[in-house]
Design a protein around this motif. Structure first.
Motif, PDB file in Angstrom:
ATOM      1  N   PRO A 105       0.828  -1.215   0.000  1.00 15.26           N
ATOM      2  CA  PRO A 105       0.000   0.000   0.000  1.00 15.26           C
ATOM      3  C   PRO A 105       0.855   1.254   0.000  1.00 15.26           C
ATOM      4  O   PRO A 105       1.968   1.268   0.542  1.00 15.26           O
ATOM      5  CB  PRO A 105      -0.811  -0.132   1.296  1.00 15.26           C
ATOM      6  CG  PRO A 105      -0.004  -1.028   2.173  1.00 15.26           C
ATOM      7  CD  PRO A 105       0.683  -1.999   1.256  1.00 15.26           C
ATOM      8  N   HIS A 106       0.333   2.295  -0.618  1.00 13.42           N
ATOM      9  CA  HIS A 106       1.001   3.598  -0.647  1.00 13.42           C
ATOM     10  C   HIS A 106      -0.064   4.680  -0.542  1.00 13.42           C
ATOM     11  O   HIS A 106      -0.988   4.725  -1.363  1.00 13.42           O
ATOM     12  CB  HIS A 106       1.809   3.774  -1.934  1.00 13.42           C
ATOM     13  CG  HIS A 106       2.404   5.148  -2.076  1.00 13.42           C
ATOM     14  ND1 HIS A 106       3.475   5.572  -1.312  1.00 13.42           N
ATOM     15  CD2 HIS A 106       2.069   6.197  -2.884  1.00 13.42           C
ATOM     16  CE1 HIS A 106       3.765   6.814  -1.640  1.00 13.42           C
ATOM     17  NE2 HIS A 106       2.931   7.221  -2.591  1.00 13.42           N
ATOM     18  N   ASP A 107       0.059   5.526   0.462  1.00  6.27           N
ATOM     19  CA  ASP A 107      -0.866   6.633   0.669  1.00  6.27           C
ATOM     20  C   ASP A 107      -0.122   7.928   0.344  1.00  6.27           C
ATOM     21  O   ASP A 107       0.727   8.379   1.130  1.00  6.27           O
ATOM     22  CB  ASP A 107      -1.352   6.638   2.121  1.00  6.27           C
ATOM     23  CG  ASP A 107      -2.399   7.709   2.393  1.00  6.27           C
ATOM     24  OD1 ASP A 107      -2.220   8.846   1.917  1.00  6.27           O
ATOM     25  OD2 ASP A 107      -3.391   7.400   3.084  1.00  6.27           O
ATOM     26  N   PRO A 108      -0.396   8.547  -0.809  1.00  2.00           N
ATOM     27  CA  PRO A 108       0.366   9.735  -1.212  1.00  2.00           C
ATOM     28  C   PRO A 108       0.335  10.861  -0.187  1.00  2.00           C
ATOM     29  O   PRO A 108       1.355  11.514   0.053  1.00  2.00           O
ATOM     30  CB  PRO A 108      -0.317  10.159  -2.524  1.00  2.00           C
ATOM     31  CG  PRO A 108      -0.935   8.912  -3.045  1.00  2.00           C
ATOM     32  CD  PRO A 108      -1.383   8.150  -1.835  1.00  2.00           C
ATOM     33  N   GLN A 109      -0.809  11.097   0.436  1.00  4.64           N
ATOM     34  CA  GLN A 109      -0.913  12.209   1.374  1.00  4.64           C
ATOM     35  C   GLN A 109      -0.098  11.949   2.631  1.00  4.64           C
ATOM     36  O   GLN A 109       0.605  12.829   3.122  1.00  4.64           O
ATOM     37  CB  GLN A 109      -2.376  12.460   1.736  1.00  4.64           C
ATOM     38  CG  GLN A 109      -2.586  13.707   2.594  1.00  4.64           C
ATOM     39  CD  GLN A 109      -2.027  14.976   1.964  1.00  4.64           C
ATOM     40  OE1 GLN A 109      -2.179  15.202   0.760  1.00  4.64           O
ATOM     41  NE2 GLN A 109      -1.367  15.801   2.762  1.00  4.64           N
ATOM     42  N   ARG A 110      -0.173  10.733   3.151  1.00  2.61           N
ATOM     43  CA  ARG A 110       0.608  10.418   4.363  1.00  2.61           C
ATOM     44  C   ARG A 110       2.100  10.438   4.054  1.00  2.61           C
ATOM     45  O   ARG A 110       2.911  10.869   4.894  1.00  2.61           O
ATOM     46  CB  ARG A 110       0.185   9.062   4.927  1.00  2.61           C
ATOM     47  CG  ARG A 110      -1.221   9.078   5.500  1.00  2.61           C
ATOM     48  CD  ARG A 110      -1.343   8.290   6.766  1.00  2.61           C
ATOM     49  NE  ARG A 110      -1.108   6.872   6.613  1.00  2.61           N
ATOM     50  CZ  ARG A 110      -1.260   6.000   7.609  1.00  2.61           C
ATOM     51  NH1 ARG A 110      -1.650   6.408   8.807  1.00  2.61           N
ATOM     52  NH2 ARG A 110      -1.037   4.717   7.410  1.00  2.61           N
ATOM     53  N   PHE A 111       2.479   9.975   2.857  1.00  2.00           N
ATOM     54  CA  PHE A 111       3.887  10.021   2.490  1.00  2.00           C
ATOM     55  C   PHE A 111       4.353  11.463   2.343  1.00  2.00           C
ATOM     56  O   PHE A 111       5.457  11.826   2.774  1.00  2.00           O
ATOM     57  CB  PHE A 111       4.132   9.252   1.190  1.00  2.00           C
ATOM     58  CG  PHE A 111       5.587   9.151   0.822  1.00  2.00           C
ATOM     59  CD1 PHE A 111       6.457   8.385   1.583  1.00  2.00           C
ATOM     60  CD2 PHE A 111       6.087   9.831  -0.267  1.00  2.00           C
ATOM     61  CE1 PHE A 111       7.809   8.308   1.260  1.00  2.00           C
ATOM     62  CE2 PHE A 111       7.433   9.757  -0.601  1.00  2.00           C
ATOM     63  CZ  PHE A 111       8.300   8.987   0.166  1.00  2.00           C
ATOM     64  N   LEU A 112       3.502  12.316   1.770  1.00  3.49           N
ATOM     65  CA  LEU A 112       3.842  13.730   1.623  1.00  3.49           C
ATOM     66  C   LEU A 112       4.048  14.376   2.983  1.00  3.49           C
ATOM     67  O   LEU A 112       4.966  15.191   3.168  1.00  3.49           O
ATOM     68  CB  LEU A 112       2.742  14.442   0.843  1.00  3.49           C
ATOM     69  CG  LEU A 112       2.967  15.920   0.522  1.00  3.49           C
ATOM     70  CD1 LEU A 112       4.206  16.109  -0.338  1.00  3.49           C
ATOM     71  CD2 LEU A 112       1.739  16.498  -0.181  1.00  3.49           C
TER      72      LEU A 112
END
Length: 323
Positions: free
Chosen positions: A205-212
Motif C-alpha cells: 500500500p502507498h498513501d500519497p498524502q501520508r507520504f507527503l
C-alpha cells in the motif's frame, strides 16, 4: 535535477554510455564504491572501477555520487570474521581511506545505507549486521562524524529504503528515520541530505498524502531530500507490455508529482536508465534464463528507447521546475 546510477557496463556498452551523457545531470555509483567491491579480501582496496567512473563523470562534467560507505549488508566474510575490536578499527580506517581518497571530488556520499529493517526485530527497528554488532546504533553517528572530518566539501547523505510503503514496515522506517535525523543533528554531526530510495513496489500500500506529510517532516529538519534509487517494480502488473508500461508510468508519475511538491526534494535519481540493466532484470534472468516476461521498471527500454515512464518523469520534473 535528474540522474541515474551507473556501473561498469558503461565501459563496454557505447550506446548506454552515451545515454548518460545526454540524459543525466548526476550519476551515482551502483556497486563500484560498495565495500564488497573495494575490499573483497584483505589487502589493497580495488578502486579501479570507481576511478574509471569518476574520470568519465569528470570528462563529461557530470557530478558523481558515492554509494555507499557503510552498510550492514554485502560486507565480505573476512570482515565479518573479525572480532568486534578488529572490526571497530577497520571501520574507522576504511572511512578514512575511502572518503579521504575522494575528498572534494564527489557531489555527495551515501555515508550510511539502509540503517533500518524492522524485520530484524532489533530495538528501534534497526538493521542488524557487523557494524551494529561492533558499535550498536552509534555506528551511524560515528560514520557521519568520521566522514565529515575527512571530507569537508562533499554532501553527506543518510540513505534509506521502504519509506514509501504505507504498512507496518514502511511506517516503522519513517518513524525510525525521523528519530535518527533528530539524534544526528542533536549530536552535532553534519547531515546534509536524506535519501529516500524510491524503489516503488505496487504490491504494498502507498498513501500519497501520508507520504507527503512524512517528506514535509523531513524537510522541516532543514535537510535536502533526494530520491536516490527510483524505479517501478512491475511484477503485479499485466503481461501486456503496453498496459504494463502505462501502469508503470502512472505509478511513477503520481509518486514524483507528490514528492516534488516539497522544495527540499532536490534530485530524482533512477537506479540505472535502461530495463536491460536493471537489477530486477538481472534477478529475473538468473531465476529463469528463458523467461519471456522481463521487468520494465525504468524510463528506457532494452533498446535504449524512451518509454511512457520517461515522459511521466519529464512532466513531473518540468511541473516542479515551474512551480
Amino acid at each position: 535535477m535528474f540522474g541515474a546510477a551507473a556501473g561498469p557496463v558503461i565501459d563496454k556498452d557505447v550506446g548506454y554510455r552515451e545515454l548518460y551523457t545526454t540524459q543525466t545531470k548526476i550519476i551515482t555509483t551502483d556497486i563500484a564504491l560498495k565495500m564488497g567491491t573495494l575490499a573483497p579480501m584483505a589487502g589493497p582496496k580495488r578502486f579501479e572501477s570507481a576511478d574509471r567512473l569518476l574520470q568519465f563523470c569528470a570528462s563529461n562534467r557530470i557530478p558523481m555520487r558515492g554509494h555507499c560507505l557503510i552498510w550492514n549488508e554485502w560486507v565480505p566474510q573476512w570482515i565479518k570474521s573479525m572480532s568486534n575490536s578488529e572490526r571497530q578499527a577497520f571501520f574507522d580506517s576504511y572511512i578514512d581511506e575511502v572518503a579521504g581518497r575522494y575528498a572534494g571530488q564527489l557531489q555527495s556520499w551515501d555515508v550510511v545505507n539502509e540503517p533500518f529493517w524492522p524485520g530484524h526485530k532489533a530495538p528501534g527497528g534497526y538493521r542488524l549486521g557487523p557494524w551494529y554488532d561492533a558499535f550498536g546504533t552509534d555506528y551511524v553517528r560515528r560514520a557521519f562524524a568520521r566522514a565529515g572530518a575527512v571530507d569537508k566539501k562533499t554532501k553527506l547523505v543518510l540513505n534509506e529504503a521502504q519509506a514509501e510503503r504505507d504498512d507496518d514496515v514502511g511506517l516503522a522506517v519513517r518513524t525510525g528515520l525521523l528519530r535518527l535525523v533528530d539524534e544526528l543533528q542533536h549530536a552535532g554531526v553534519r547531515l546534509d541530505v536524506v535519501g529516500l530510495q524510491g524503489h516503488l513496489q505496487p504490491r504494498y500500500p502507498h498513501d500519497p498524502q501520508r507520504f507527503l506529510e512524512f517528506v514535509h517532516a523531513l524537510a522541516e529538519r532543514k535537510v535536502d531530500i533526494y530520491i536516490t534509487e527510483f524505479d517501478v517494480r512491475d511484477d503485479t502488473f499485466p503481461d501486456d507490455v503496453a498496459t504494463r508500461d502505462k501502469m508503470i508510468a502512472e505509478t511513477g508519475g503520481k509518486f514524483l508529482e507528490t514528492v516534488l511538491q516539497v522544495p527540499a526534494v532536490k534530485a530524482v535519481i533512477a537506479w540505472q536508465l535502461s530495463d536491460h540493466y536493471s537489477f530486477y532484470t538481472d534477478a529475473a534472468r538468473k531465476k529463469n534464463p528463458l523467461a519471456e516476461r522481463l521487468p520494465r521498471p525504468l524510463p528506457f527500454d532494452e533498446n535504449m528507447q524512451k518509454k511512457p515512464l520517461w515522459y511521466a518523469m519529464a512532466r513531473a520534473l518540468e511541473t516542479a521546475k515551474r512551480s
